[in-house]
Design an enzyme around this catalytic site. Structure first.
Site, PDB file in Angstrom:
ATOM      1  CB  CYS B 402      -0.984   0.000   1.157  1.00 27.21           C
ATOM      2  SG  CYS B 402      -0.196  -0.233   2.739  1.00 27.21           S
ATOM      3  CG  HIS B 446      -4.400   0.645   4.025  1.00 30.65           C
ATOM      4  ND1 HIS B 446      -3.836  -0.118   3.033  1.00 30.65           N
ATOM      5  CD2 HIS B 446      -5.414   1.340   3.426  1.00 30.65           C
ATOM      6  CE1 HIS B 446      -4.455   0.103   1.893  1.00 30.65           C
ATOM      7  NE2 HIS B 446      -5.430   0.992   2.109  1.00 30.65           N
ATOM      8  CG  ASP B 462      -7.245   2.557  -0.381  1.00 35.53           C
ATOM      9  OD1 ASP B 462      -6.088   2.452  -0.847  1.00 35.53           O
ATOM     10  OD2 ASP B 462      -7.660   1.848   0.555  1.00 35.53           O
TER      11      ASP B 462
END
Lengths: 333, 644
Positions: B402, B446, B462
């Site tokens: 991520c 994350h 995202d």
């Protein structure tokens, strides 16, 4: 009340206490005991308590060890007790060159019957005085101690029973004296009681110095009880009542010795049994049919003194010191 | 002087030492453990073979050597780790001069203290169980030293009894001892190293390293049904500044106020965060309230005043839909800043998007579409990136975690002229069916991006979700290709293990919430429930005093009841003795009834006959063969009427 005859002594089964609860000191028996005590006290002056303890030890069917310095009357006490109780008496003077056969006896070839004939040794006697037992070698000591435990001796593969009653009164010098083989703990345990006589007090010693020769006195003594009476007395001792409260007290004492850091080992179950047996006998001597805590306290020094080993602490403590401390330390439940 | 300790009790003490020191072994320098084991072995050998112990000069030499070596290892003699190392060292050496009872008792007390220091490191249930066992063994050793002839098994029973008797007092102290916020004493400064959690900057590889950890970050309990998993964005540190490789918080000029318009009703929940030695507190995007003692920054981070060093519980509410207020021009400029001389290809791509789009929204949509279609792969072990990390990632390796996605996306947005910032935190969490708590682990760490869109304010994008939708919908395990290493407990095939773990974690959570987390608020709650609101600490101290007193009296009564004689005659006899004691003739504890009666009769000649009668009757009842209840009544009457 007439004594109930107790012909058979089986050390394994304890006879049940009689239902009437008065099997203890009858007038006759206590009178006989009183005569024994009185007569012995005439010879051994100023030691009535030790005489009573010795008597209690014999009544509880135990063997007695008298430990003290030479010349305080150990042998005389044993001698007088034998005469007063009317027992067959033999004295064995222990020496370092003595062999077991000198005690037990030997088989000698008999030419007339053309066979070996056993000649019993001095141990075949109702009361054996083993004088200075710690001067003999361990081998000879153990021959004596085996006879004490088993009430029989084995010679040439044959077991021979010893007479009844059978007592051993052993004397020994304090073990720090020269030329002694101290008895090991396991053998000390065979003695029901150990007594110390101690020096007589001033008045008693004066009477002794002014009085008749002791040997003549002993020779003139008459038995105060018959062997049958003695056996009956021993039976009566075993009927003396021991209440649960008293067992509590004995157990408290014994447990204290096991817990306390003052002793190397606590008292064994055999010691506890000896304590109860001697307390019963002491109660009988005192003319009571039940044991009270005072009886236990009276015999405790004699029974526990040679079985307890204080943790050495710089100060040497005598066995009676130990016992007095023990009595003080354990409350009566 | 006391006797030397026995072999059996020394062995028990040895086990106690091992138990007390065992949890420390992993943290101690190896030579300390070796030295301690050596000392223990030496002492055991000496006790077993009755050999002599080392000479005094050798011990002194070892002490000097030990202190020096500890100083060399830690550069200090104080603090938590060095202090405990010294404690273990001295304990081991003290063991080598345990000759008398006093010495072993000192060693035992040192062990109690050593086992207490375990709480500096861990306060979990297994630690508690281990320490209870340690204390039991040590207490048994202590019992053994004062009664050397007792069997060891009985010492353990006595020790267990002692500890069991302490439990009521322990509970009272725990519940009623006035609580103060925070620990009663300061922990040494080295006590907080080695905690895992998010860090103050983000470089490629940071979060993927974190994702290997099963450690729990925080637990959440929603009031009501929890929101869907893909809405669970737990906001942590926000990064503004990019230097070509790492993202940092940067300093934002004129940041403005953290204001937003909520577009949905709030969700309320409570968070219990594990210590991580950083000031962040975690809340769902966007936090609607500020816990006491914390503050909300302009970019909606929650900061505690001090780094979180103890487990912390706070109530929160959040708005999942929102529109933030306008950012200042300076802040937006900071969110467009790019380092020069990096990633030419990405710059070109972003320029191409910007030229062809009518609005910022369109650029964002294009970028998301690009991430969705470009064939990115999700991996926990991404290939290394070169100088132009974004270019390498987008056009080269295409495999990342991520932080790669969010870093690249934010870079592209800035290159296209759209203000963007990277937000790190946690995504998702696992609901425990046993107690309904959501557990968020370090593995759930994350990173995502927020872009500024006129009219909507800061909007969350995202890119990981766009590129690898499984990561957000189904969690880490589903997104990672088969065969890659995963944290052990997130593996899907171990269902029974997971059930077990759920139960265990619910238990541990209960422990955390109610035992370790029993703080002033919880204590106040308890007093409220007991019907005593607004209890001051003075009242609590009084209650504590009375409650402990009541327990002690209850125990004493119980013991006295046990000690009271069951024999009626004996009880009456004791009354009689008490009467005489008031007259100045007290019976000694070891004085038999006949001797006592003789003495008392001498002291009270006028009552002599009655005293003897009572003693004689008592002797009959207690030591005689008769069991006569009439006798008891007679004795009672005699004693009642007795006046000396």
């Amino acid at each position: 009340m007439i004594l109930q005859p107790v012909p058979q002594f089986d050390s394994k089964s304890v006879p049940p206490s009689s239902p009437s609860g008065h099997a203890g000191a009858t007038p006759i028996a206590s009178a006989a005991l009183r005569r024994v005590v009185e007569q012995t006290s005439k010879v051994i002056l100023g030691k009535e308590r030790q005489i009573r303890l010795a008597l209690a030890c014999l009544l509880s069917r135990g063997h007695l060890l008298i430990e003290d310095l030479p010349g305080v009357g150990k042998t005389t006490l044993a001698h007088v007790l034998a005469r007063s109780l009317g027992l067959g008496f033999h004295r064995i003077q222990f020496t370092s060159d003595m062999l077991p056969a000198d005690i037990i006896g030997v088989s000698i070839y008999d030419r007339e019957s053309a066979s070996f004939k056993f000649h019993p040794g001095p141990i075949f006697s109702q009361l054996v005085l083993a004088d200075e037992v710690n001067r003999a070698t361990p081998k000879t000591q153990s021959a004596l101690l085996e006879a004490m435990e088993e009430h029989q001796v084995t010679a040439e593969g044959e077991s021979r029973r010893l007479p009844e009653p059978f007592f051993v009164i052993a004397t020994q010098n304090p073990s720090h004296q020269v030329g002694t083989f101290p008895l090991p703990e396991s053998q000390l345990d065979r003695f029901q009681m150990r007594l110390e006589l101690g020096y007589p007090d001033r008045a008693a010693e004066r009477a002794l110095l002014q009085g008749v020769d002791r040997r003549d006195l002993i020779a003139s003594l008459e038995p105060c009880v018959t062997p049958a009476e003695l056996l009956a007395l021993q039976g009566a001792v075993r009927q003396v009542h021991v209440s649960p409260a008293l067992v509590d007290y004995v157990q408290a004492l014994v447990e204290y010795t096991r817990r306390s850091p003052d002793f190397v080992n606590g008292l064994s179950p055999r010691a506890a049994l000896a304590l109860v047996a001697c307390s019963r006998a002491w109660a009988t001597v005192e003319g009571r049919d039940r044991v009270i805590p005072e009886d236990v306290q009276a015999v405790l020094p004699g029974v526990a003194g040679h079985r307890l080993h204080p943790v050495v602490n710089g100060v040497r403590r005598t066995s009676s010191d130990i016992a007095v401390g023990l009595v003080e330390a354990v409350p009566i439940p | 002087m006391n006797p030397a300790p026995t072999l059996a009790n020394l062995l028990v003490l040895g086990v106690g030492i091992l138990l007390a020191a065992a949890p420390h072994v992993a943290r101690l320098p190896w030579w300390v453990s070796a030295l301690a084991l050596g000392a223990l072995g030496w002492r055991a050998w000496a006790a077993w073979r009755n050999e002599r112990m080392p000479r005094r000069w050798l011990l002194y030499a070892l002490v000097v050597f030990g202190i020096g070596a500890v100083f060399l290892s830690y550069r200090t003699l104080f603090g938590r780790d060095a202090g405990i190392t010294m404690l273990v060292l001295f304990l081991a050496l003290k063991l080598l001069e345990t000759r008398t009872q006093r010495d072993v008792i000192i060693v035992t007390f040192l062990c109690y203290f050593l086992s207490l220091t375990n709480f500096f490191y861990s306060q979990t249930i297994p630690t508690g169980i281990l320490m209870a066992a340690t204390v039991l063994v040590l207490t048994a050793a202590l019992v053994g030293f004062s009664g050397p002839t007792r069997p060891v098994a009985r010492n353990f029973r006595t020790a267990g009894m002692l500890l069991a008797q302490g439990i009521p007092v322990m509970l009272i102290l725990f519940l009623f001892f006035p609580r103060v916020p925070g620990p009663l004493w300061g922990m040494p400064s080295d006590a907080y190293s080695g905690m895992t959690g998010l860090s103050e900057s983000m470089s490629p590889g940071d979060i993927s390293a974190l994702s290997q950890s099963d450690a729990i970050a925080f637990r959440v309990k929603f009031d009501g049904a929890p929101p869907p998993k893909k809405a669970l964005y737990w906001r942590g540190p926000v990064f503004w500044e990019f230097d070509g490789r790492s993202w940092r918080p940067g300093s934002v000029p004129n940041p403005g106020d953290p204001q937003f318009d909520p577009l949905s009703p709030p969700v309320t929940y409570s968070v219990t965060v594990e210590p991580h030695n950083r000031p962040w507190l975690f809340a769902l995007d966007l936090p609607g309230r500020v816990p006491p003692g914390a503050q909300l920054t302009a970019d909606f981070q929650l900061h505690a005043r001090r780094p979180v060093r103890t487990r912390l519980r706070y109530d929160m509410s959040s708005f999942l839909e929102y529109r933030t207020a306008g950012g200042s021009a300076e802040a937006l400029a900071a969110a467009r800043a790019l380092p020069s001389g990096f990633n030419p290809k990405a710059l070109a791509l972003a320029g191409q998007w910007a030229r062809g789009a009518g609005s910022d929204e369109e650029i964002v949509l294009r970028a998301v579409d690009f991430f969705r279609r470009a064939g990115f792969g999700y991996t926990l072990s991404p290939p290394p990136l070169g100088h132009d990390s974004v270019d390498d990632f987008i056009f080269g390796t295409k495999r990342g975690f991520c932080e790669h996605f969010s870093s690249a996306f934010a870079y592209l947005m800035r290159a296209a002229g759209i203000p963007a910032r990277v937000v790190t935190g946690y995504q998702g969490g696992e609901i425990n069916p046993v107690d309904g708590y959501i557990t968020v682990r370090q593995a759930d760490a994350h990173a995502w991006v927020e872009v500024w869109l006129a009219g909507r304010g800061w909007t969350r994008v995202d890119p990981t979700a766009a590129a690898v939708p499984l990561r957000i919908e189904s969690g880490l395990a589903a997104a990672v290709p088969r065969g890659e290493p995963l944290p052990f407990l997130t593996r899907p095939e171990l269902t029974w293990l997971r059930t077990l773990r759920f139960n265990w974690e619910a238990l541990a959570n209960y422990w955390n919430q109610w035992v370790l987390g029993y703080n002033p608020e919880r204590q106040r709650g308890l007093f409220n429930r007991l019907g005593m609101p607004d209890t001051t600490w003075q009242t609590m101290a009084q209650m504590l005093f009375w409650a402990v007193g009541a327990v002690t009296v209850a125990f004493a009564l119980w013991l006295l009841r046990k000690a009271r004689p069951r024999d009626a005659a004996h009880a009456i006899w004791l009354t009689f003795c008490a009467k005489l004691a008031r007259r100045g003739t007290a019976r000694g504890a070891a004085e038999g009834p006949r001797n006592f009666a003789d003495r008392a009769a001498l002291a009270h000649p006028r009552a002599a006959a009655r005293i003897r009668a009572i003693a004689s009757l008592y002797i009959d009842l207690r030591y005689g063969p008769e069991r006569d209840h009439g006798g008891v009544a007679r004795l009672r009457a005699l004693v009642r009427g007795f006046r000396a």
